[in-house]
Design a protein around this motif. Structure first.
Motif, PDB file in Angstrom:
ATOM      1  N   GLN A  49       0.707  -1.314   0.050  1.00  0.00           N
ATOM      2  CA  GLN A  49      -0.135   0.133  -0.089  1.00  0.00           C
ATOM      3  C   GLN A  49       0.803   1.358  -0.075  1.00  0.00           C
ATOM      4  O   GLN A  49       1.836   1.255   0.293  1.00  0.00           O
ATOM      5  CB  GLN A  49      -0.886   0.048   1.333  1.00  0.00           C
ATOM      6  CG  GLN A  49      -1.945  -1.191   1.203  1.00  0.00           C
ATOM      7  CD  GLN A  49      -2.997  -1.107   2.280  1.00  0.00           C
ATOM      8  OE1 GLN A  49      -2.905  -0.278   3.110  1.00  0.00           O
ATOM      9  NE2 GLN A  49      -3.937  -2.200   2.116  1.00  0.00           N
TER      10      GLN A  49
ATOM     11  N   ILE B 224      -0.527   1.882  -6.384  1.00  0.00           N
ATOM     12  CA  ILE B 224      -0.880   1.032  -6.879  1.00  0.00           C
ATOM     13  C   ILE B 224      -2.337   0.667  -7.101  1.00  0.00           C
ATOM     14  O   ILE B 224      -3.054   0.706  -8.057  1.00  0.00           O
ATOM     15  CB  ILE B 224      -0.530  -0.706  -6.258  1.00  0.00           C
ATOM     16  CG1 ILE B 224       1.002  -0.856  -6.586  1.00  0.00           C
ATOM     17  CG2 ILE B 224      -1.274  -1.852  -7.001  1.00  0.00           C
ATOM     18  CD1 ILE B 224       1.732  -1.821  -5.644  1.00  0.00           C
TER      19      ILE B 224
ATOM     20  N   ASN C 110     -13.695   4.098   7.188  1.00  0.00           N
ATOM     21  CA  ASN C 110     -12.286   3.926   6.523  1.00  0.00           C
ATOM     22  C   ASN C 110     -11.756   5.211   5.996  1.00  0.00           C
ATOM     23  O   ASN C 110     -11.753   5.546   4.793  1.00  0.00           O
ATOM     24  CB  ASN C 110     -12.812   3.101   5.536  1.00  0.00           C
ATOM     25  CG  ASN C 110     -11.757   2.522   4.537  1.00  0.00           C
ATOM     26  OD1 ASN C 110     -10.531   3.089   4.798  1.00  0.00           O
ATOM     27  ND2 ASN C 110     -11.902   1.625   3.442  1.00  0.00           N
TER      28      ASN C 110
ATOM     29  N   TYR D 135     -10.214   8.045  -2.190  1.00  0.00           N
ATOM     30  CA  TYR D 135     -11.331   8.188  -3.389  1.00  0.00           C
ATOM     31  C   TYR D 135     -11.221   9.945  -3.381  1.00  0.00           C
ATOM     32  O   TYR D 135     -11.430  10.330  -4.706  1.00  0.00           O
ATOM     33  CB  TYR D 135     -12.612   7.733  -2.846  1.00  0.00           C
ATOM     34  CG  TYR D 135     -12.558   6.342  -2.905  1.00  0.00           C
ATOM     35  CD1 TYR D 135     -12.493   5.776  -4.328  1.00  0.00           C
ATOM     36  CD2 TYR D 135     -13.196   5.754  -2.098  1.00  0.00           C
ATOM     37  CE1 TYR D 135     -12.484   4.190  -4.170  1.00  0.00           C
ATOM     38  CE2 TYR D 135     -13.212   4.169  -2.209  1.00  0.00           C
ATOM     39  CZ  TYR D 135     -13.170   3.611  -3.359  1.00  0.00           C
ATOM     40  OH  TYR D 135     -12.871   2.092  -3.170  1.00  0.00           O
TER      41      TYR D 135
END
Ligand SMILES: CC(C)(COP(=O)(O)OP(=O)(O)OC[C@H]1O[C@@H](n2cnc3c(N)ncnc32)[C@H](O)[C@@H]1OP(=O)(O)O)[C@@H](O)C(=O)NCCC(=O)NCCS
Length: 148
Positions: A80, A84, A112, A119
């Motif tokens: 992470q 990616i 989260n 996002y």
């Protein structure tokens, strides 16, 4: 950073995908959930990211007419924050653009913050809250962006 390749997910990737799924989610999908997406959902596209032929991440998204939905995305914890996830999402954006999709939506757990940051960085806006969306009663943030 090592070269990251994005390609279609195939049946032989499923063991590794399940390993990542179990490491990344509090309520992971079962093997049969992913198999159904792969073999039984005509709207779904599943991609993997690989480094030296090792699967390190995947994404599952649906395209229905002019809308797309991100159903699942995960990158192995050891890989992470190496862009990616961004590469997987960029591939989805390219596909959506080519298919004249107008909007992409998704749900993400309210807790989260990593996912919400991810996002937001990619241009998604928080659109509304879906109360008690998850089986443990947690709310979902419903996010959306246009395809340009
Ligand atoms: C969300 C996820 C897919 C992101 O993948 P990734 O490859 O680590 O993300 P990237 O390296 O491409 O990060 C892009 C941006 O996302 C945000 N981000 C990613 N990881 C973050 C973290 N740990 N904390 C805060 N922001 C983070 C940052 O804005 C980052 O940009 P920056 O590195 O320039 O600051 C990954 O963290 C993951 O698998 N999480 C567990 C599963 C999950 O929550 N999926 C999403 C909900 S379905």
């Amino acid at each position: 950073m090592s070269f990251v390749e994005i390609r279609d997910l195939v049946e032989s990737d499923l063991n590794k995908v399940m390993e990542i799924e179990n490491l990344c989610f509090v309520a992971p999908w079962k093997l049969e959930d992913i198999q159904r997406e792969l073999n039984g959902n005509q709207f779904a596209t599943l991609l993997v990211a690989t480094i030296n032929n090792e699967v390190v991440g995947y994404i599952d998204y649906w395209i229905t007419f002019d809308s797309a939905t991100i159903c699942q995305i995960a990158v192995h914890p050891n890989y992470q924050r190496q862009a990616i996830g961004s590469k997987l999402l960029e591939e989805v954006l390219k596909d959506c653009y080519a298919k004249k999709v107008l909007t992409i939506t998704l749900e993400v757990r309210e807790s989260n913050s990593k996912g919400i940051n991810f996002y937001t960085k990619h241009g998604f806006n928080q659109f509304l809250v879906k109360l008690n969306y998850y089986s443990n009663g947690e709310n979902a943030i419903y996010m959306m962006r246009g395809v340009k």
